[in-house]
Design a protein around this motif. Structure first.
Motif: not given
Length: 295
Positions: A246-268
């Motif tokens: 549920n964070d994938v869209g938000m990460l893709g729409a932000s210039g400075l986007s961080f996935a946690m090291a233990n995140a889902h592969p799609d979020a990474l």
């Protein structure tokens, strides 16, 4: 602090990226479970000092979650601030008691989904559904086990005898989200109950146990865009943190986007950078670097 590019994206030449403390950040949006919160679901130690520093520099901090707006506001009540929160996976934006944005579901889809859940429970499936409204939530499953699972996300929850009757009553609130819960793995029931609406609605998975139905186009990314417009800033001035689907869209729409090291592969894959895991206070580690704060 070294910021590692996400492994699924092409390496970023560090010479093309300014040091974190030089980033022109005006908005910070962060997911909660699996991202800002630690392994026990608690806010990380040191959060209040970082929030003070963000406020001093005019940087808006907005928690975003599948959780209820009341739940999010109460979590940050010790700050004494009037917080802006993105709740219900982007279906609601609240600031204090003011509703800035809401996207209600159509009544017919709500009724169909509730009936489908009832049919599966009649067959013995251990699932439940929450009708999440902007300021409250309604459930008809009243056993303590289910309520204990729901209340961490929904502090304000009312048990009703019949969801359809309660939602159809005069003056009843309109659901902005239907949240389906399964005690083991929600993916199968979600495809059967919520998947039928994919052509007209949004279906997202918040965790292994929760899946949400919202109106078409609703999501954390849209809610962030609403805030960006209100603040007069762009994606390049937005830092976003997340860990799940549920964070994938938000990460893709932000210039400075961080996935946690233990995140889902799609979020990474969607993020430009990887932050330390939530179990090591990754969000605060990155924010301290951006702000130039010492641990």
């Amino acid at each position: 602090m070294a910021i590692t590019p996400a492994p699924q994206t092409p390496p970023i030449d560090p010479r093309t990226w300014p040091a974190p403390e030089d980033a022109d950040v005006r908005l910070v949006v962060t997911d909660m479970d699996g991202t800002l919160l630690d392994a026990d679901g608690r806010l990380p130690e040191g959060i209040w000092r970082v929030l003070d520093a963000l406020e001093e520099r005019g940087i808006a901090f907005v928690p975003t979650s599948g959780r209820q707006s009341v739940t999010l506001s109460r979590m940050f009540a010790p700050t004494g601030r009037e917080m802006t929160v993105i709740a219900e996976n982007g279906a609601v934006i609240m600031r204090g008691g003011d509703q800035l944005f809401a996207a209600p579901l159509d009544p017919e889809s709500v009724a169909q989904a509730i009936r489908a859940v009832r049919e599966r429970r009649d067959r013995g499936e251990d699932i439940g559904i929450v009708a999440a409204c902007a300021r409250t939530a309604l459930v008809e499953r009243s056993d303590p086990r289910f309520l204990e699972a729901a209340r961490p996300c929904y502090n304000e929850v009312a048990v009703v005898g019949d969801l359809l009757e309660a939602l159809g009553a005069p003056g009843a609130p309109s659901p902005v989200k239907l949240a389906l819960f399964d005690f083991t793995d929600v993916s199968g029931p979600a495809e059967e109950v919520l998947g039928r609406f994919r052509g007209t609605h949004q279906v997202v998975f918040s965790t292994r146990n929760w899946a949400d139905l919202t109106a078409r186009g609703v999501g954390k990314d849209r809610a962030v865009a609403v805030l960006q417009s209100r603040l007069g800033i762009g994606a390049a001035q937005t830092a976003a943190f997340g860990d799940y689907l549920n964070d994938v869209g938000m990460l893709g729409a932000s210039g400075l986007s961080f996935a946690m090291a233990n995140a889902h592969p799609d979020a990474l894959a969607a993020a430009r950078y990887v932050a330390p895991p939530n179990t090591r206070g990754g969000v605060l580690t990155v924010l301290r670097a951006i702000l130039g704060l010492r641990d």
